[in-house]
Design a protein around this motif. Structure first.
Motif, PDB file in Angstrom:
ATOM      1  N   ALA A   1      -3.167  -0.125  -9.288  1.00 47.36           N
ATOM      2  CA  ALA A   1      -2.437   0.135  -8.222  1.00 47.36           C
ATOM      3  C   ALA A   1      -3.130  -0.352  -6.844  1.00 47.36           C
ATOM      4  CB  ALA A   1      -1.735   1.429  -8.041  1.00 47.36           C
ATOM      5  N   ASP A   2      -2.233  -0.939  -5.963  1.00 48.83           N
ATOM      6  CA  ASP A   2      -2.549  -1.045  -4.485  1.00 48.83           C
ATOM      7  C   ASP A   2      -2.723   0.396  -3.855  1.00 48.83           C
ATOM      8  OD1 ASP A   2      -2.716  -4.037  -4.553  1.00 48.83           O
ATOM      9  OD2 ASP A   2      -0.607  -3.955  -4.731  1.00 48.83           O
ATOM     10  N   VAL A   3      -3.568   0.248  -2.908  1.00 45.70           N
ATOM     11  CA  VAL A   3      -3.786   1.603  -2.045  1.00 45.70           C
ATOM     12  C   VAL A   3      -3.270   1.280  -0.765  1.00 45.70           C
ATOM     13  CG1 VAL A   3      -4.917   3.634  -1.189  1.00 45.70           C
ATOM     14  CG2 VAL A   3      -5.636   2.440  -3.418  1.00 45.70           C
ATOM     15  N   LEU A   4      -2.293   1.822  -0.113  1.00 40.11           N
ATOM     16  CA  LEU A   4      -1.369   1.578   1.101  1.00 40.11           C
ATOM     17  C   LEU A   4      -1.920   2.283   2.297  1.00 40.11           C
ATOM     18  CD1 LEU A   4       2.040   1.374  -0.092  1.00 40.11           C
ATOM     19  CD2 LEU A   4       0.418  -0.356   0.094  1.00 40.11           C
ATOM     20  N   PRO A   5      -1.939   2.124   3.420  1.00 44.40           N
ATOM     21  CA  PRO A   5      -2.329   2.714   4.601  1.00 44.40           C
ATOM     22  C   PRO A   5      -2.503   3.964   4.618  1.00 44.40           C
ATOM     23  CG  PRO A   5      -1.141   1.000   5.319  1.00 44.40           C
ATOM     24  CD  PRO A   5      -0.758   0.952   3.487  1.00 44.40           C
TER      25      PRO A   5
END
Length: 382
Positions: A11-15
């Motif tokens: 998964a992407d890790v968002l801000p």
């Protein structure tokens, strides 16, 4: 398939989450430094024989393999950093005395360790090389508990076990290596029926002891029960004494015991532990003693340590408040640019509002703003 769909358990890790993970990482590394641990950063991939030598089948199955286009040799993307740190201690540092080392970096797993786990953990770990006695085990446990306190993870439970206990039973029963692996898997899952089938051909005393191990979990009374019902073997007595001594020195956490616990990788040789929090169903940290981990690199050294997934730890914690910031107008004027630069040099976060985007929500709490008053740029509360 859409180009933006990621693989399962990646998964992407968002801000917001990325900020939280990074703050957690910095806290862990700062605390390790306070204990005198030196930071190392091993490579993400190595030749497979170096990466997996002496680590057991479980780590092999978790490791992605690929072919090096330069040499044609098989390489692996690390699934665990401990064997790499053992190589560094054995070959690159080659110190005579104690070495305290820590690390923090990504690892990659072929399969998730649990239903909701990522296959790309951010692994933090701390390890002591060169001291064989329990003082090193206690220091590692104390550091781990201080780390959890430092990130405000809430009350934790330390679950203790010892690899020597099961090893002593295997030795007494002359259990074949392949059968040991099967029995350890049954012990880890507490599968009584499978244990009964696997131990049927072993000496009666050993088979009975292995069958009783899954019931030996709970508070300190488990240790007395174990001494009463397990075979009177020196390694069993030493294991129980070690667990009792460590538990007696851990005042900052609830301590339990699970004498059949054999989860994790095969390199453990002594006391091992898992740390749980009521905010997570899975263990947030695992560790223990692995004195033989460096032997494949030609230098056997006493070693004890632990590791954790920073992403999993961060997910189990409360989010910290947004970082305070100063909102500033965008402009080309020299005095405005100088004022912004001066604030940033003093450590302030200054967010310039680009033209036409005055109402955007960001990842900072802009509690002040830079405004012009009487020809000078000043900071005032919002």
């Amino acid at each position: 398939m859409s180009a933006w769909v990621l693989p399962d358990h990646i998964a992407d890790v968002l801000p917001s989450e990325a900020r939280h993970i990074e703050e957690t990482r910095r806290t862990l590394l700062d605390m390790a430094r306070c204990y005198g641990y030196e930071l190392v950063s091993p490579p993400l991939l190595e030749h497979l024989e170096s990466l997996l030598s002496g680590t057991g089948k479980a780590l092999d199955l978790q490791t992605f393999k690929l072919v090096d286009q330069l040499s044609g040799r098989t390489m692996g993307v690390r699934a665990d950093t401990t064997p790499q740190v053992a190589r560094i201690d054995a070959h690159l540092l080659n110190r005579r005395g104690v070495a305290r080392l820590c690390y923090c970096g990504p690892v990659l797993h072929t399969r998730p360790s649990s239903l909701h786990a990522t296959r790309e953990p951010l692994q933090f770990g701390a390890e002591i090389y060169g001291h064989a006695a329990l003082e090193a085990d206690l220091e590692i446990l104390t550091l781990a508990l201080d780390l959890f306190a430092g990130v405000h993870a809430g009350p934790v439970t330390v679950d203790l076990a010892d690899a020597r206990l099961v090893g002593a039973l295997f030795h007494a029963g002359a259990v074949a290596t392949e059968l040991q692996v099967q029995i350890q898997a049954a012990l880890a899952s507490k599968d009584g029926a499978e244990l009964r089938a696997l131990t049927r051909g072993l000496p009666a005393e050993v088979a009975q002891a292995l069958m009783q191990l899954p019931q030996l979990y709970g508070d300190a009374t488990v240790l007395d029960e174990a001494l009463a019902i397990l075979p009177k073997l020196p390694a069993v007595s030493k294991s129980i004494e070690s667990l009792r001594w460590l538990a007696g020195h851990l005042d900052a956490a609830r301590v339990t015991f699970d004498l059949s616990d054999s989860r994790g990788y095969a390199y453990y040789t002594g006391v091992r532990f898992s740390i749980f929090s009521n905010r997570s169903n899975d263990a947030l940290a695992r560790g223990g003693r692995y004195d033989a981990v460096g032997s494949v690199f030609g230098r056997t050294r006493p070693a004890v340590g632990f590791s954790l997934d920073v992403k999993m730890l961060a997910a189990a914690m409360e989010r910290s408040p947004l970082h305070p910031a100063i909102r500033a107008p965008w402009g080309e004027a020299a005095d405005l640019r100088a004022a912004i630069a001066g604030l940033r040099q003093r450590g302030e976060t200054v967010v310039c509002v680009l033209p036409g985007h005055e109402n955007e929500v960001d990842e900072f709490h802009c509690d002040r703003e830079l405004v012009q008053r009487a020809g000078a740029w000043v900071v005032q509360a919002v």
